[in-house]
Design a protein around this motif. Structure first.
Motif, PDB file in Angstrom:
ATOM      1  N   LEU A 126     -20.703  23.739  34.951  1.00 45.67           N
ATOM      2  CA  LEU A 126     -22.039  24.246  35.296  1.00 45.67           C
ATOM      3  C   LEU A 126     -22.357  25.532  34.544  1.00 45.67           C
ATOM      4  CD1 LEU A 126     -22.152  23.586  39.161  1.00 45.67           C
ATOM      5  CD2 LEU A 126     -23.233  22.270  37.341  1.00 45.67           C
ATOM      6  N   HIS A 127     -21.367  26.402  34.376  1.00 46.30           N
ATOM      7  CA  HIS A 127     -21.599  27.624  33.598  1.00 46.30           C
ATOM      8  C   HIS A 127     -21.811  27.310  32.118  1.00 46.30           C
ATOM      9  CE1 HIS A 127     -21.254  31.104  36.274  1.00 46.30           C
ATOM     10  NE2 HIS A 127     -20.402  30.395  36.991  1.00 46.30           N
ATOM     11  N   PHE A 128     -21.101  26.329  31.590  1.00 45.26           N
ATOM     12  CA  PHE A 128     -21.334  25.903  30.207  1.00 45.26           C
ATOM     13  C   PHE A 128     -22.755  25.367  30.048  1.00 45.26           C
ATOM     14  CE2 PHE A 128     -16.723  25.705  29.067  1.00 45.26           C
ATOM     15  CZ  PHE A 128     -16.829  26.391  27.869  1.00 45.26           C
ATOM     16  N   THR A 129     -23.237  24.624  31.023  1.00 43.08           N
ATOM     17  CA  THR A 129     -24.594  24.078  30.955  1.00 43.08           C
ATOM     18  C   THR A 129     -25.634  25.192  30.928  1.00 43.08           C
ATOM     19  OG1 THR A 129     -23.831  22.138  32.183  1.00 43.08           O
ATOM     20  CG2 THR A 129     -26.199  22.498  32.053  1.00 43.08           C
ATOM     21  N   ARG A 130     -25.451  26.185  31.766  1.00 36.50           N
ATOM     22  CA  ARG A 130     -26.394  27.307  31.775  1.00 36.50           C
ATOM     23  C   ARG A 130     -26.335  28.098  30.472  1.00 36.50           C
ATOM     24  NH1 ARG A 130     -25.850  31.920  36.293  1.00 36.50           N
ATOM     25  NH2 ARG A 130     -24.086  32.461  34.956  1.00 36.50           N
ATOM     26  N   ALA A 131     -25.145  28.289  29.935  1.00 37.77           N
ATOM     27  CA  ALA A 131     -25.026  29.021  28.670  1.00 37.77           C
ATOM     28  C   ALA A 131     -25.634  28.235  27.514  1.00 37.77           C
ATOM     29  CB  ALA A 131     -23.556  29.322  28.394  1.00 37.77           C
ATOM     30  N   ASN A 134     -29.240  28.672  27.447  1.00 41.84           N
ATOM     31  CA  ASN A 134     -29.577  30.058  27.109  1.00 41.84           C
ATOM     32  C   ASN A 134     -30.589  30.645  28.090  1.00 41.84           C
ATOM     33  OD1 ASN A 134     -29.334  32.410  25.611  1.00 41.84           O
ATOM     34  ND2 ASN A 134     -30.962  31.851  24.176  1.00 41.84           N
ATOM     35  N   THR A 135     -30.480  30.250  29.353  1.00 39.84           N
ATOM     36  CA  THR A 135     -31.353  30.800  30.387  1.00 39.84           C
ATOM     37  C   THR A 135     -30.749  32.022  31.077  1.00 39.84           C
ATOM     38  OG1 THR A 135     -30.436  29.181  31.937  1.00 39.84           O
ATOM     39  CG2 THR A 135     -32.497  28.616  30.838  1.00 39.84           C
ATOM     40  N   GLN A 136     -29.537  32.375  30.740  1.00 37.37           N
ATOM     41  CA  GLN A 136     -28.835  33.584  31.192  1.00 37.37           C
ATOM     42  C   GLN A 136     -28.584  33.591  32.696  1.00 37.37           C
ATOM     43  OE1 GLN A 136     -30.924  36.950  29.618  1.00 37.37           O
ATOM     44  NE2 GLN A 136     -30.413  36.465  27.490  1.00 37.37           N
ATOM     45  N   ILE A 239     -13.683  20.487  27.328  1.00 39.12           N
ATOM     46  CA  ILE A 239     -14.119  19.321  26.547  1.00 39.12           C
ATOM     47  C   ILE A 239     -15.526  18.899  26.966  1.00 39.12           C
ATOM     48  CG2 ILE A 239     -13.681  16.862  26.143  1.00 39.12           C
ATOM     49  CD1 ILE A 239     -10.696  17.499  26.327  1.00 39.12           C
ATOM     50  N   ILE A 240     -15.775  18.842  28.271  1.00 39.37           N
ATOM     51  CA  ILE A 240     -17.106  18.477  28.757  1.00 39.37           C
ATOM     52  C   ILE A 240     -18.136  19.523  28.335  1.00 39.37           C
ATOM     53  CG2 ILE A 240     -18.468  18.022  30.820  1.00 39.37           C
ATOM     54  CD1 ILE A 240     -15.888  17.054  32.170  1.00 39.37           C
ATOM     55  N   GLY A 241     -17.780  20.795  28.398  1.00 34.61           N
ATOM     56  CA  GLY A 241     -18.690  21.844  27.964  1.00 34.61           C
ATOM     57  C   GLY A 241     -19.035  21.755  26.489  1.00 34.61           C
ATOM     58  N   PHE A 242     -18.071  21.375  25.654  1.00 34.68           N
ATOM     59  CA  PHE A 242     -18.344  21.205  24.225  1.00 34.68           C
ATOM     60  C   PHE A 242     -19.326  20.062  23.983  1.00 34.68           C
ATOM     61  CE2 PHE A 242     -17.235  18.918  20.295  1.00 34.68           C
ATOM     62  CZ  PHE A 242     -17.573  19.884  19.359  1.00 34.68           C
ATOM     63  N   VAL A 243     -19.150  18.963  24.715  1.00 35.66           N
ATOM     64  CA  VAL A 243     -20.063  17.825  24.564  1.00 35.66           C
ATOM     65  C   VAL A 243     -21.478  18.211  24.997  1.00 35.66           C
ATOM     66  CG1 VAL A 243     -20.534  15.472  25.351  1.00 35.66           C
ATOM     67  CG2 VAL A 243     -18.193  16.151  24.824  1.00 35.66           C
TER      68      VAL A 243
END
Length: 300
Positions: A126-131, A134-136, A239-243
């Motif tokens: 979830l943090h990777f998705t927010r980053a 770029n909604t901070q 891995i999921i965050g990279f995708v």
């Protein structure tokens, strides 16, 4: 004109001197007032402390007698309380230890929830998705943590139900001991962690711990299984965050190259690309895709 200007300058100097003198006199008055108050309080305290109070002999003897009698009675009471406390302490030692164990478990409950469940993978994704968007600060941390907690309860519901049925209820009914309840309750959690842990991570921590006589999964110590599980969870989450990052990086590159071709090099590409990222995320139903596929990774 010169005479008029010189007269005005003299008047200004006189007024400045007067204002300076007034300020100086005010400061001196405040200092003197503070000094007077300090001296008055000091003299009052000295006079008050120097006054002596009359003490009568009859009162002193009575006070001494009452103090001696009270001290003797208090000593006898303390001795009786000491003997009673020691006798009661021998009987209630088991209950005190159980209370200490319960308080320890309650204090470690957040760490147990984070490290032994699916919470780690969910919150990192979830943090990777927010980053990537770029909604901070949107969604805020409270929303992400709450969503991760409810998803954790949803994923771990069969495991928690098994722990409650096989360990908690028999322990509350007095059918099994606390040691047996701990072993029975850890079995479903170990099964969940073993299903999400890589063999490579298990072998690494088994070699570090020096444990070689491992024939089955039941022979793996829990102290080895927990760090292996956490390491595997971190790898899977990254891995999921990279995708998730890949399509948003493409948008950043397209926007940056477009701004460069238009000569708008001073305009930051992230400011322009953020609306396009949000639009793509909405059109693709991003939250459904991310959360749905994230939950499905625990049921492979």
């Amino acid at each position: 004109m010169r005479t008029f200007s010189s007269v005005s300058e003299k008047e200004n100097r006189k007024t400045d001197r007067k204002t300076g003198r007034d300020m100086y006199t005010r400061k001196n008055f405040k200092k003197n007032a503070l000094r007077f108050l300090m001296l008055f309080t000091i003299t009052f305290l000295v006079l008050f402390m120097s006054t002596e109070r009359p003490v009568y002999a009859s009162e002193s003897t009575d006070v001494l007698g009452t103090l001696s009698s009270e001290s003797s009675t208090e000593d006898s009471k303390d001795y009786n309380l000491l003997t009673i406390g020691v006798a009661a302490g021998d009987e209630n030692m088991a209950s005190v230890l159980q209370m200490l164990a319960l308080l320890t478990v309650i204090s470690l409950a957040p760490s147990i929830l984070i490290m032994l469940t699916s919470f780690t993978r969910i919150i990192i994704v979830l943090h990777f998705t927010r980053a990537a968007l770029n909604t901070q600060t949107v969604p805020p941390n409270q929303v992400l943590v709450g969503l991760a907690l409810f998803l954790t309860f949803f994923i771990m519901a069969p495991t928690f139900n098994s722990v409650y049925q096989n360990a908690v209820r028999p322990l509350a009914a007095g059918e099994i001991t606390s040691e047996e309840a701990f072993e029975v309750g850890m079995a479903p959690i170990r099964e969940f962690m073993l299903g999400q842990t890589r063999e490579k991570d298990l072998k690494m921590f088994l070699e570090i711990a020096g444990t070689q006589d491992v024939q089955t999964q039941d022979d793996i110590p829990t102290s080895v299984l927990i760090p292996s599980f956490i390491t595997s969870e971190l790898r899977t989450a990254f891995i999921i965050g990279f995708v998730i990052y890949i399509p948003f990086i493409v948008i950043d590159m397209v926007v940056a190259s477009t701004l460069m071709s238009m000569g708008m090099m001073m305009l930051p590409p992230t400011t322009i690309s953020m609306p396009f990222k949000i639009l793509l995320f909405i059109i693709a139903d991003g939250w459904n895709l991310v959360i749905g596929n994230l939950v499905k990774t625990f049921y492979h």
